[in-house]
Write a protein that holds these residues in place. Structure first.
Motif, PDB file in Angstrom:
ATOM      1  N   TYR A 128       0.979  -1.193  -0.019  1.00 61.58           N
ATOM      2  CA  TYR A 128      -0.044  -0.046  -0.106  1.00 61.58           C
ATOM      3  C   TYR A 128       1.017   1.228   0.070  1.00 61.58           C
ATOM      4  O   TYR A 128       2.161   1.145   0.208  1.00 61.58           O
ATOM      5  N   GLU A 146      -4.816   3.140  -1.757  1.00 63.23           N
ATOM      6  CA  GLU A 146      -5.081   1.752  -2.291  1.00 63.23           C
ATOM      7  C   GLU A 146      -4.390   0.791  -1.487  1.00 63.23           C
ATOM      8  O   GLU A 146      -3.036   0.861  -1.264  1.00 63.23           O
ATOM      9  N   PHE A 153      -3.231  -3.576  -1.642  1.00 63.55           N
ATOM     10  CA  PHE A 153      -3.370  -4.476  -2.318  1.00 63.55           C
ATOM     11  C   PHE A 153      -3.006  -5.993  -1.351  1.00 63.55           C
ATOM     12  O   PHE A 153      -1.690  -5.907  -0.766  1.00 63.55           O
ATOM     13  N   GLU A 208      -2.070 -10.001  -1.807  1.00 61.86           N
ATOM     14  CA  GLU A 208      -1.853 -11.113  -2.627  1.00 61.86           C
ATOM     15  C   GLU A 208      -3.105 -12.186  -2.562  1.00 61.86           C
ATOM     16  O   GLU A 208      -2.604 -12.678  -1.373  1.00 61.86           O
ATOM     17  N   PHE A 235      -4.472  -9.721  -7.029  1.00 58.12           N
ATOM     18  CA  PHE A 235      -4.713  -8.751  -5.919  1.00 58.12           C
ATOM     19  C   PHE A 235      -6.084  -8.821  -5.452  1.00 58.12           C
ATOM     20  O   PHE A 235      -6.885  -8.714  -6.289  1.00 58.12           O
ATOM     21  N   VAL A 275      -8.027  -5.876  -4.188  1.00 53.87           N
ATOM     22  CA  VAL A 275      -7.643  -4.252  -3.714  1.00 53.87           C
ATOM     23  C   VAL A 275      -8.759  -3.936  -2.977  1.00 53.87           C
ATOM     24  O   VAL A 275      -9.898  -3.730  -3.384  1.00 53.87           O
ATOM     25  N   GLU A 331     -10.141   0.050  -2.100  1.00 54.51           N
ATOM     26  CA  GLU A 331     -10.162   1.261  -2.732  1.00 54.51           C
ATOM     27  C   GLU A 331     -11.138   2.100  -2.476  1.00 54.51           C
ATOM     28  O   GLU A 331     -12.171   1.770  -1.993  1.00 54.51           O
TER      29      GLU A 331
END
Length: 467
Positions: A247, A254, A256, A258, A322, A324, A326
């Protein structure tokens, strides 16, 4: 008391040269705190001041409490600061219980005093004791809290310290009597209409009599073990986050996660990693429930492109490898634009500036989103509304649907059953569809207007206090 002094020392609550703001109400706990801090000053040099919050609830008794604490401070040469608040008004305007509003006012006063001092080494000392700890753990258990909530109150949290947290209330009162120190008694502590008081006066004594005389101590000890477990888990989560979470701190961050590495972890660690990601986006996560966490776990293992809307204006979406997190940039039709769905004016009428509340309404399609669990934001089935909505206080003939099968209850009876104080009943804002109440603000919504599998359009109503 030696155990208090040892606890302060073990927890490293106060260091030489610290500036301590003590919250002293005048009750036994806070008076004991006052004298224990004075005693500790003989061991370690630090400065101390007292803040007393006068809640404006108990009339002359409340003023007498403030006078008692002020005289106590004068006698021992401790600077005294009085903060007066109208807690009932705060509770009404913020749709909080009196307990919640009182707590909020106290910590605001403490933080303001700390900020005003200009000291970077400022500590705020409050008088929670072992019984308070047991009450908190039981209350969190009943509410369905996770491991963090079940750990209860921390002895040290940031700049807040609790020197009495390992001491029973009975020990505190016995110590004060032994030293012939008087204290003030708040009669509202005997009123069982407050949740914490019911636990203190009814549930804990029942456990002590019927299960184990040391029930409160054992519950508090369990809380300490759970705190240790939580700390260990958090340390492991931090290590996993360093591998799988990416991030950037920016205006619209955002985060991310994995997906492949995440999905290999144990279920518990997955939950904690999800909360770690959300913490980067939504400080505090007040409106994130276990349902949201469960839905996010399913999403992470799902198809690319799938997404989920979350509280706080956050969206989670699968983008290749990912998951994500946001800001939700989807544009919803607002205000009168949304009203075009029905050709009506969606602005909710009522007394202009009612209690300085700001009311916003939003209509959008229902796509099986998770319903937000927010106290001041509610979702309704838009197509079940029959009249022009209004915000108002109660009127004769008002009803509330309290059963999923359609049964209604007079609003007056609902308020009596909920033990809402008589003087508060005419002050609570209502969202009304004629005589049918959609929402008793701060309490509950009607079963008749709830979102169901058949819902096509959502009406979201959000109530905020004007700045």
């Amino acid at each position: 008391m030696r155990q208090v002094q040892n606890f302060i020392r073990e927890q490293k609550m106060i260091m030489p040269g610290d500036f301590v703001i003590a919250g002293v109400s005048g009750g036994a706990d806070s008076v004991c705190l006052f004298f224990e801090l004075l005693a500790y000053q003989k061991e370690i040099p630090f400065s101390m001041e007292v803040v007393h919050i006068e809640h404006g609830i108990r009339g002359q008794d409340s003023l007498a409490d403030a006078n008692y604490v002020e005289n106590l401070c004068k006698e021992y040469g401790v600077p005294f600061h009085l903060v007066s608040c109208d807690i009932k008004k705060m509770a009404q305007e913020s749709s909080l219980t009196v307990e919640e509003a009182g707590r909020k006012a106290r910590y605001q006063a403490f933080e303001q005093a700390a900020k005003k001092s200009g000291r970077s080494n400022c500590k705020i000392a409050v008088a929670h004791n072992l019984d308070d700890q047991a009450e908190t753990i039981l209350m969190n258990l009943a509410r369905g809290s996770g491991l963090r909530g079940l750990g209860g109150i921390r002895p040290v949290r940031e700049n807040i310290i609790r020197p009495l947290l390992n001491t029973r209330r009975s020990e505190i009162e016995a110590a004060l009597r032994g030293r012939q120190i008087t204290w003030r008694t708040d009669e509202t502590n005997r009123q069982t209409e407050y949740t914490r008081n019911r636990i203190r006066l009814e549930i804990l004594p029942l456990l002590a009599q019927g299960v184990n005389g040391q029930a409160a101590s054992h519950i508090a000890q369990a809380g300490l073990r759970l705190q240790e477990a939580e700390d260990y888990i958090q340390s492991q989560v931090q290590k996993l986050a360093e591998r799988y979470v990416h991030y950037e701190e920016k205006a619209e961050p955002e985060v991310f996660l994995e997906r492949e590495g995440f999905c290999r972890q144990e279920h518990l660690m997955q939950e904690y990693l999800i909360r770690f990601c959300l913490e980067k986006m939504i400080a505090g996560q007040k409106d994130v429930s276990r349902r949201h966490i469960g839905a996010l776990l399913e999403l992470a293992a799902g198809q690319n492109g799938k997404s989920l809307n979350l509280p706080g204006g956050i969206r989670a979406v699968n983008k290749n490898e990912f998951l994500v997190f946001e800001k939700n940039r989807s544009i919803r039709k607002k205000g009168n634009e949304a009203a075009k769905c029905r050709g009506e004016n969606l602005q909710i009428p009522g007394v202009t500036g009612w209690r300085d509340l700001r009311i916003t309404a939003d209509v959008f399609s229902y796509e099986k989103q998770i319903i937000p669990q927010k106290k001041c934001t509610k979702w309704f089935d838009y197509d079940t509304i029959n009249h022009r909505l209004e915000i108002r206080t109660r009127q004769a003939g008002d009803t509330l649907s309290v059963h999923a099968e359609g049964g209604t209850k007079p609003l007056k009876r609902y308020m009596i059953d909920e033990k809402i104080l008589r003087e508060r009943r005419d002050e609570i804002p209502l969202i009304a569809d004629g005589s049918h109440i959609l929402w008793v603000v701060g309490y509950r919504i009607s079963e008749a207007y709830k979102v169901t599998e058949r819902t096509k359009r959502i009406l979201q109503i959000q109530i905020d206090k004007e700045n």
